[in-house]
Design an enzyme around this catalytic site. Structure first.
Site, PDB file in Angstrom:
ATOM      1  N   LYS A 115     -11.292  24.877 -62.510  1.00 22.61           N
ATOM      2  CA  LYS A 115     -12.370  25.597 -61.821  1.00 22.61           C
ATOM      3  C   LYS A 115     -11.830  26.863 -61.149  1.00 22.61           C
ATOM      4  O   LYS A 115     -10.722  26.839 -60.615  1.00 22.61           O
ATOM      5  CB  LYS A 115     -12.919  24.610 -60.780  1.00 22.61           C
ATOM      6  N   LYS A 120      -8.423  17.045 -53.606  1.00 19.32           N
ATOM      7  CA  LYS A 120      -7.962  17.829 -52.447  1.00 19.32           C
ATOM      8  C   LYS A 120      -6.846  17.133 -51.689  1.00 19.32           C
ATOM      9  O   LYS A 120      -5.958  17.790 -51.145  1.00 19.32           O
ATOM     10  CB  LYS A 120      -9.133  18.144 -51.506  1.00 19.32           C
ATOM     11  N   LYS A 156     -10.813  29.321 -54.597  1.00 16.82           N
ATOM     12  CA  LYS A 156     -10.098  30.090 -53.577  1.00 16.82           C
ATOM     13  C   LYS A 156      -8.708  29.545 -53.363  1.00 16.82           C
ATOM     14  O   LYS A 156      -7.812  30.240 -52.923  1.00 16.82           O
ATOM     15  CB  LYS A 156     -10.809  29.955 -52.219  1.00 16.82           C
TER      16      LYS A 156
END
Ligand code: TYM
Length: 336
Positions: free
Chosen positions: A197, A113, A200
């Site tokens: 994966k 992230k 969103k």
């Protein structure tokens, strides 16, 4: 022995997708008849990345709507938002002092992230797993249904619990949580790239099925989903090195509560265009009613707010009591 209690959380960061549903929410629904369950909309986790305040508020309600539309009973479960129960943040501070910096540095999700510019990530993003441990342990939860991407965070939760129990000489105080990860599909992958994966944050909306997608959009996304040119094999070994094929077969298995072996038996020798139309039917059959119900529920915001208010009160009662105990163990005095 600890009383069995389920806890899990979902971030209110926009449209929930098939990955959230098959990896977590479907399991939440199955567990509600077996355990005492606490399901949290983790708004404080969401702000580790910048959020638009208006959108955040509306996404919190949309996440409640998604829970209820998926089949969670608000009377049976505690459904609430994290910011309403301050003990989560208070215990997170305690865990910031228990967990080691080296443990944080190992977290792969932080690395993913934060990306290349780690120095510029929020401190919150780095200590996020400590807040997650606090979410779970403030309720002394024993079981946590999640997708496979959260497994490392749950291992950290176990390490924190063990270290706390050991440091403060209170053997067995915090339970050592058990992750509950779905067997047939622990990680739903992107429709565009079977090695990534479903998420969103992925830019292309074609990479995921959102719970609110309508039938036409679902059909179109599945038709366009990446596959290979080989036929469907009869054995699992035939799916080796075929990530996109594995993903679509696993989604079908999970939606229909079938084993992968059973799906292969049904479709062996067929090509993917035949399979995809069956897969589309299944997704539409299971997901469209959820999407329709979300839209219906969103029209009654006061009902959704009431669920959160009621759930928050119940959660706060348990969390406050436990925090008192925890502070006492540590040697802190709390007068309010
Ligand atoms: P979040 O909001 O990213 O995702 C919510 C749940 O959906 C699962 N999930 C998936 N499962 C399978 N395949 C996918 N592609 C996929 N994408 C998402 C996640 O594993 C998760 O179960 N850190 C958590 C939220 C959290 C939490 C907690 C969870 C905060 N505190 C305490 C459990 C217990 C998160 O960001 O999930």
């Amino acid at each position: 022995m600890h009383k069995k209690r389920v806890f899990s959380g979902v971030q209110p960061t926009g449209n929930l997708h098939l990955g959230n549903y098959l990896g977590a929410i479907k399991n939440f629904v199955n567990l509600q008849n077996k355990f005492e369950c606490v399901y949290c909309i983790v708004d404080l986790h969401a702000i580790t990345n910048r959020q638009d305040p208006k959108e955040l508020k509306s996404n919190i309600l949309e996440t409640v709507a998604s829970f209820i539309a998926s089949g969670l009973n608000p009377e049976k479960n505690i459904i609430f938002n994290q910011a309403s129960v301050s003990a989560h943040s208070e215990l997170a501070w305690v865990f910031n002092c228990v967990a080691r910096i080296g443990w944080m540095n190992r977290m792969t999700q932080f690395k993913e992230k934060a990306g290349a510019n780690k120095e510029n990530a929020s401190v919150g993003l780095m200590v996020y797993p400590n807040l997650m441990a606090a979410d779970i342990l403030i309720y002394k939860a024993t079981h946590v249904p999640v997708g496979e991407d959260q497994k490392q965070h749950l291992e950290l939760t176990r390490d924190i619990a063990k270290k706390f129990n050991n440091d403060f000489n209170c053997e067995n105080y915090f339970p050592i949580v058990e992750p509950l990860i779905p067997k047939e599909i622990s990680r739903v992958m992107s429709l565009r790239d079977g090695k990534k994966k479903m998420s969103k944050s992925e830019e292309s909306d074609q990479s995921r099925i959102n719970l609110k997608d309508d039938k036409d959009l679902i059909d179109q996304k599945i038709k366009k989903a990446k596959t290979d040119n080989d036929l469907i094999p009869s054995e699992i070994i035939g799916l080796k090195n075929r990530p996109e094929a594995t993903n679509l077969i696993s989604i079908y298995a999970s939606l229909n509560d079938l084993s992968i072996e059973k799906v292969l038996k049904e479709f062996k020798g067929k090509n993917f265009s035949t399979f995809k139309s069956k897969l589309s039917e299944s997704v539409v059959e299971k997901i469209s009613p959820v999407g329709n119900e979300i839209n219906k529920l969103l029209k009654d915001q006061s009902y959704l707010n009431k669920i959160l208010e009621k759930g928050s009160k119940k959660a706060d009662l348990i969390a406050k009591n436990n925090l008192k105990e925890i502070y006492d163990i540590i040697g802190l005095r709390k007068f309010s």
